[in-house]
Motif scaffolding. Structure first.
Motif, PDB file in Angstrom:
ATOM      1  N   SER A  70     -37.777 -28.268  -4.704  1.00 27.74           N
ATOM      2  CA  SER A  70     -37.803 -27.408  -3.367  1.00 27.74           C
ATOM      3  C   SER A  70     -38.475 -26.118  -3.829  1.00 27.74           C
ATOM      4  CB  SER A  70     -36.747 -27.105  -2.718  1.00 27.74           C
ATOM      5  OG  SER A  70     -35.606 -26.369  -3.352  1.00 27.74           O
ATOM      6  N   VAL A  71     -39.456 -25.332  -2.847  1.00 25.23           N
ATOM      7  CA  VAL A  71     -39.919 -24.180  -2.971  1.00 25.23           C
ATOM      8  C   VAL A  71     -39.472 -23.470  -1.492  1.00 25.23           C
ATOM      9  CG1 VAL A  71     -41.780 -24.751  -4.646  1.00 25.23           C
ATOM     10  CG2 VAL A  71     -42.129 -25.020  -2.229  1.00 25.23           C
ATOM     11  N   LYS A  72     -39.771 -22.172  -1.617  1.00 23.90           N
ATOM     12  CA  LYS A  72     -39.470 -21.320  -0.457  1.00 23.90           C
ATOM     13  C   LYS A  72     -40.648 -21.366   0.654  1.00 23.90           C
ATOM     14  CE  LYS A  72     -35.648 -18.741  -2.513  1.00 23.90           C
ATOM     15  NZ  LYS A  72     -35.182 -17.398  -2.868  1.00 23.90           N
ATOM     16  N   SER A  73     -41.671 -21.376  -0.056  1.00 23.54           N
ATOM     17  CA  SER A  73     -42.973 -21.249   0.838  1.00 23.54           C
ATOM     18  C   SER A  73     -44.285 -21.788   0.354  1.00 23.54           C
ATOM     19  CB  SER A  73     -43.378 -19.752   0.890  1.00 23.54           C
ATOM     20  OG  SER A  73     -43.749 -19.281  -0.431  1.00 23.54           O
ATOM     21  N   GLN A  74     -45.073 -22.044   1.312  1.00 27.37           N
ATOM     22  CA  GLN A  74     -46.583 -22.732   0.971  1.00 27.37           C
ATOM     23  C   GLN A  74     -47.196 -22.114  -0.137  1.00 27.37           C
ATOM     24  OE1 GLN A  74     -47.671 -25.711   2.462  1.00 27.37           O
ATOM     25  NE2 GLN A  74     -49.131 -25.790   0.513  1.00 27.37           N
ATOM     26  N   ALA A  75     -46.872 -20.698  -0.250  1.00 26.10           N
ATOM     27  CA  ALA A  75     -47.637 -19.884  -1.286  1.00 26.10           C
ATOM     28  C   ALA A  75     -46.896 -20.107  -2.702  1.00 26.10           C
ATOM     29  CB  ALA A  75     -47.652 -18.394  -0.914  1.00 26.10           C
ATOM     30  N   GLU A  76     -45.806 -20.389  -2.633  1.00 27.76           N
ATOM     31  CA  GLU A  76     -45.106 -20.837  -3.882  1.00 27.76           C
ATOM     32  C   GLU A  76     -45.397 -22.334  -4.416  1.00 27.76           C
ATOM     33  OE1 GLU A  76     -40.624 -20.963  -5.725  1.00 27.76           O
ATOM     34  OE2 GLU A  76     -40.537 -20.640  -3.772  1.00 27.76           O
ATOM     35  N   LYS A  77     -45.605 -23.058  -3.515  1.00 30.71           N
ATOM     36  CA  LYS A  77     -46.009 -24.358  -3.691  1.00 30.71           C
ATOM     37  C   LYS A  77     -47.227 -24.352  -4.440  1.00 30.71           C
ATOM     38  CE  LYS A  77     -46.561 -28.787  -1.362  1.00 30.71           C
ATOM     39  NZ  LYS A  77     -46.356 -29.825  -0.168  1.00 30.71           N
ATOM     40  N   ASP A  78     -48.297 -23.547  -3.583  1.00 28.66           N
ATOM     41  CA  ASP A  78     -49.681 -23.437  -3.974  1.00 28.66           C
ATOM     42  C   ASP A  78     -49.811 -22.881  -5.551  1.00 28.66           C
ATOM     43  OD1 ASP A  78     -50.415 -24.556  -1.891  1.00 28.66           O
ATOM     44  OD2 ASP A  78     -51.186 -22.748  -0.948  1.00 28.66           O
ATOM     45  N   THR A  79     -48.809 -21.864  -5.628  1.00 30.02           N
ATOM     46  CA  THR A  79     -48.931 -21.320  -7.108  1.00 30.02           C
ATOM     47  C   THR A  79     -48.473 -22.254  -8.239  1.00 30.02           C
ATOM     48  OG1 THR A  79     -48.647 -19.269  -6.136  1.00 30.02           O
ATOM     49  CG2 THR A  79     -48.018 -19.265  -8.572  1.00 30.02           C
ATOM     50  N   ALA A  80     -47.308 -22.921  -7.988  1.00 30.42           N
ATOM     51  CA  ALA A  80     -46.775 -23.921  -8.893  1.00 30.42           C
ATOM     52  C   ALA A  80     -47.683 -25.175  -9.220  1.00 30.42           C
ATOM     53  CB  ALA A  80     -45.574 -24.667  -8.133  1.00 30.42           C
ATOM     54  N   ILE A  81     -48.635 -25.606  -8.203  1.00 29.02           N
ATOM     55  CA  ILE A  81     -49.479 -26.463  -8.596  1.00 29.02           C
ATOM     56  C   ILE A  81     -50.753 -26.118  -9.231  1.00 29.02           C
ATOM     57  CG2 ILE A  81     -51.251 -27.953  -7.328  1.00 29.02           C
ATOM     58  CD1 ILE A  81     -49.146 -28.181  -4.782  1.00 29.02           C
ATOM     59  N   SER A  82     -51.063 -24.683  -9.053  1.00 26.16           N
ATOM     60  CA  SER A  82     -52.105 -24.098  -9.649  1.00 26.16           C
ATOM     61  C   SER A  82     -51.779 -23.919 -11.176  1.00 26.16           C
ATOM     62  CB  SER A  82     -52.537 -22.748  -9.004  1.00 26.16           C
ATOM     63  OG  SER A  82     -53.358 -22.041  -9.761  1.00 26.16           O
ATOM     64  N   LEU A  83     -50.735 -23.505 -11.462  1.00 23.58           N
ATOM     65  CA  LEU A  83     -50.178 -23.342 -12.731  1.00 23.58           C
ATOM     66  C   LEU A  83     -50.073 -24.645 -13.555  1.00 23.58           C
ATOM     67  CD1 LEU A  83     -47.084 -20.818 -12.246  1.00 23.58           C
ATOM     68  CD2 LEU A  83     -49.164 -20.410 -13.399  1.00 23.58           C
ATOM     69  N   ALA A  84     -49.679 -25.784 -12.866  1.00 26.69           N
ATOM     70  CA  ALA A  84     -49.674 -27.108 -13.512  1.00 26.69           C
ATOM     71  C   ALA A  84     -51.040 -27.427 -13.958  1.00 26.69           C
ATOM     72  CB  ALA A  84     -48.971 -28.011 -12.631  1.00 26.69           C
ATOM     73  N   ARG A  85     -51.955 -27.309 -12.868  1.00 28.06           N
ATOM     74  CA  ARG A  85     -53.342 -27.789 -13.058  1.00 28.06           C
ATOM     75  C   ARG A  85     -54.088 -26.998 -14.259  1.00 28.06           C
ATOM     76  NH1 ARG A  85     -54.818 -28.163  -6.906  1.00 28.06           N
ATOM     77  NH2 ARG A  85     -54.318 -30.405  -6.651  1.00 28.06           N
ATOM     78  N   ARG A  86     -53.811 -25.705 -14.439  1.00 32.27           N
ATOM     79  CA  ARG A  86     -54.183 -24.895 -15.256  1.00 32.27           C
ATOM     80  C   ARG A  86     -53.710 -25.324 -16.645  1.00 32.27           C
ATOM     81  NH1 ARG A  86     -53.898 -19.432 -12.066  1.00 32.27           N
ATOM     82  NH2 ARG A  86     -51.818 -19.721 -12.826  1.00 32.27           N
ATOM     83  N   THR A  87     -52.761 -25.758 -16.951  1.00 34.23           N
ATOM     84  CA  THR A  87     -52.110 -26.352 -18.103  1.00 34.23           C
ATOM     85  C   THR A  87     -52.826 -27.258 -19.039  1.00 34.23           C
ATOM     86  OG1 THR A  87     -49.919 -25.904 -17.297  1.00 34.23           O
ATOM     87  CG2 THR A  87     -50.034 -27.081 -19.492  1.00 34.23           C
ATOM     88  N   SER A  88     -53.066 -26.873 -20.456  1.00 31.67           N
ATOM     89  CA  SER A  88     -53.668 -27.799 -21.287  1.00 31.67           C
ATOM     90  C   SER A  88     -53.155 -29.034 -21.395  1.00 31.67           C
ATOM     91  CB  SER A  88     -53.771 -27.032 -22.581  1.00 31.67           C
ATOM     92  OG  SER A  88     -54.204 -27.726 -23.558  1.00 31.67           O
ATOM     93  N   GLY A  89     -54.101 -30.296 -21.257  1.00 29.67           N
ATOM     94  CA  GLY A  89     -53.582 -31.553 -21.383  1.00 29.67           C
ATOM     95  C   GLY A  89     -53.180 -32.267 -20.094  1.00 29.67           C
TER      96      GLY A  89
END
Length: 101
Positions: A70-89
């Motif tokens: 769970s996340v508290k907001s759409q912004a937190e969700k978007d940031t989490a997804i973005s961080l994952a996408r930028r991760t090597s591999g």
């Protein structure tokens, strides 16, 4: 004599390892890579103050990361997804996050 003992040990090790890799559908190398990716994504989330990394589960299978929890907001969700996408591999990110304000 040592050569025969070594050969038997190698055959035994392979006999035990092959069913294990077949059972989970990935090789030992892929399992290590997936663990490394999971660790990198989780670390990025824990280091980002905009993301509640402790509430997000990260699972990786053959480079595909699934985020759940769970996340508290759409912004937190978007940031989490973005961080994952930028991760090597990471080859793909699947979103199973729930917004709970």
């Amino acid at each position: 004599m040592k050569q025969t003992s070594y050969g038997k040990s190698l055959v035994l090790a392979l006999a035990l390892l092959i069913p294990l890799t077949a059972a989970c559908g990935k090789t030992v190398g892929q399992a290590i890579d997936d663990t490394t990716i999971t660790t990198r994504v989780k670390t990025a989330m824990l280091n980002d103050p905009a993301v509640g990394g402790l509430r997000i589960d990260v699972d990786t299978f053959k480079g595909v990361v699934t985020l759940s929890g769970s996340v508290k907001s759409q912004a937190e969700k978007d940031t989490a997804i973005s961080l994952a996408r930028r991760t090597s591999g990471v080859t793909e990110v699947k979103d199973a996050l729930q917004i709970n304000p």
